[in-house]
Design an enzyme around this catalytic site. Structure first.
Site, mmCIF file in Angstrom:
data_model
loop_
_atom_site.group_PDB
_atom_site.id
_atom_site.type_symbol
_atom_site.label_atom_id
_atom_site.label_comp_id
_atom_site.label_asym_id
_atom_site.label_seq_id
_atom_site.Cartn_x
_atom_site.Cartn_y
_atom_site.Cartn_z
ATOM 1 N N ARG A 93 0.635 -1.069 -0.141
ATOM 2 C CA ARG A 93 0.010 -0.162 -0.437
ATOM 3 C C ARG A 93 0.540 1.477 -0.218
ATOM 4 N NH1 ARG A 93 -1.440 5.030 2.100
ATOM 5 N NH2 ARG A 93 -0.593 4.077 4.412
ATOM 6 N N ASP A 94 1.170 1.413 1.359
ATOM 7 C CA ASP A 94 2.259 2.735 1.476
ATOM 8 C C ASP A 94 3.232 2.862 0.826
ATOM 9 O OD1 ASP A 94 3.194 5.605 2.091
ATOM 10 O OD2 ASP A 94 3.183 4.734 4.462
ATOM 11 N N HIS A 100 3.246 4.353 12.554
ATOM 12 C CA HIS A 100 3.761 4.428 11.224
ATOM 13 C C HIS A 100 4.093 5.298 11.038
ATOM 14 C CE1 HIS A 100 2.740 3.929 7.041
ATOM 15 N NE2 HIS A 100 3.274 5.142 6.991
ATOM 16 N N HIS A 104 8.218 7.207 8.811
ATOM 17 C CA HIS A 104 8.797 7.222 7.652
ATOM 18 C C HIS A 104 10.247 7.834 7.910
ATOM 19 C CE1 HIS A 104 5.289 7.215 4.330
ATOM 20 N NE2 HIS A 104 5.200 7.144 5.250
ATOM 21 N N CYS A 113 3.653 9.934 0.399
ATOM 22 C CA CYS A 113 2.226 10.385 0.411
ATOM 23 C C CYS A 113 2.615 11.184 -0.989
ATOM 24 C CB CYS A 113 1.228 11.010 1.594
ATOM 25 S SG CYS A 113 -0.146 11.389 1.395
ATOM 26 N N ASN A 143 9.033 4.852 3.630
ATOM 27 C CA ASN A 143 8.338 4.125 5.045
ATOM 28 C C ASN A 143 10.031 4.084 6.084
ATOM 29 O OD1 ASN A 143 5.176 4.031 5.327
ATOM 30 N ND2 ASN A 143 6.038 3.253 3.018
#
Length: 317
Positions: A24-25, A216, A218, A249, A258
């Site tokens: 996903r990310d 979460h 980065h 993002c 990430n």
């Protein structure tokens, strides 16, 4: 579960699970997508190696995030026992309903701490996202599913700057979030430092309804692992990472990859991680990044390919 001296080599620390968010990310800023078959194979290999949870895709519009276009095709190929470990990013009740109809049971409902980023990312105000959350919770509960409250830009916003801790706590305590099982605290831009992470996670733990805390992070400013460890020490139960440090993002200028799953695992040494399973994670990351034409940002993956062959975590191949 706490680490043991045999696999840690240091004093045991508070443990947390890893959720791998590569699919996903991790794919949001890549120039290429992975095929449905490649995504399914990645999910199965991560689970086989011992990764407990996976974020496998998003219900975001395919014209805005093309790499998410085959998310429900991936879902269709997985069996319920596999989907139990998998989360889907959602932003509206309609997303939840559509994903639930496809067989999804774990939903990550995302909104931003700031209106400016929520408008850029989701197209509405933060309050409008909160107003829709009870309907999303109802849809999730209607299929015996779980739904997380995910707060993006919990530390800084690319448009508004520093985010007050009280703003995040207000969202976390909003009665419209009742029924969410977890709260995800996101350093979307990777601009936080460990003291900030410790403060926010500790206050969420102590001053908001009891839920599992997910961090979460980065690695934009090089503090991904340090912040992750700070979050775990402060009470996070689950932490996010992506293979090779992929990700970012598309609606947050300045956001990059990430924190690498390989780096988090090497630092935390969960009980299921052995040199062999670590090698498997590194090799999977190399395969996925090779398919995408991306370079790895993981220091641990680079170390695993070093010539220091007396070190048990080096891959001897």
């Amino acid at each position: 579960m706490t680490s043991t001296p045999e696999n840690q080599g240091t004093t045991a620390v508070r443990s947390a699970g890893l959720r791998d968010v590569t699919l996903r990310d991790g794919l949001q800023l890549t120039g290429k997508n992975l095929s449905t078959a490649a995504k399914v194979a990645t999910v199965r290999r991560l689970l086989e190696l011992g990764v407990p949870e996976i974020e496998l895709g998003s219900m975001a519009r395919a014209d805005l995030v093309p790499t998410m276009a085959n998310t429900l095709e991936v879902v269709a190929e997985l069996i319920p026992a596999e989907l139990e470990h998998c989360w889907i990013w959602v932003a509206t009740p309609g997303h939840v309903a559509k994903a639930a109809a496809a067989g999804v049971r774990n939903f990550q409902y995302c909104l931003s701490a700031t209106d400016a980023h929520n408008q850029a990312n989701i197209g509405r105000s933060t309050d409008a996202s909160l107003e829709a959350l009870p309907q999303a919770v109802e849809y999730a509960q209607g299929v015996d599913g779980r739904i997380q409250l995910c707060i993006a830009t919990s530390f800084t916003c690319p448009f508004e700057g520093q985010v007050p801790v009280e703003r995040v706590l207000a969202i976390a305590n909003d009665p419209r979030a009742e029924g969410t099982c977890d709260i995800v605290i996101c350093d979307t831009l990777g601009q936080a430092h460990p003291a900030q992470v410790t403060e926010l996670v500790s206050r969420v733990r102590d001053e908001t309804p009891g839920r599992r805390i997910v961090y979460h992070g980065h690695d934009t400013w090089g503090l991904g692992v340090a912040n992750t460890l700070a979050a775990i020490d402060a009470g996070a139960d689950l932490v996010d990472g992506a293979l090779g440090g992929l990700g970012g993002c598309p609606f947050a200028p300045g956001a990059s990859g990430n924190t690498a799953s390989e780096d988090i695992l090497f630092a935390t040494r969960p009980g299921w991680l052995t040199p062999d399973t670590f090698a498997g994670i590194v090799e999977l990351g190399e395969q996925v990044l090779g398919d995408l034409g991306e370079s790895s940002r993981s220091k641990a993956a680079q170390g695993a390919r070093s010539k220091a062959e007396a070190f048990e975590w080096v891959i001897r191949a």
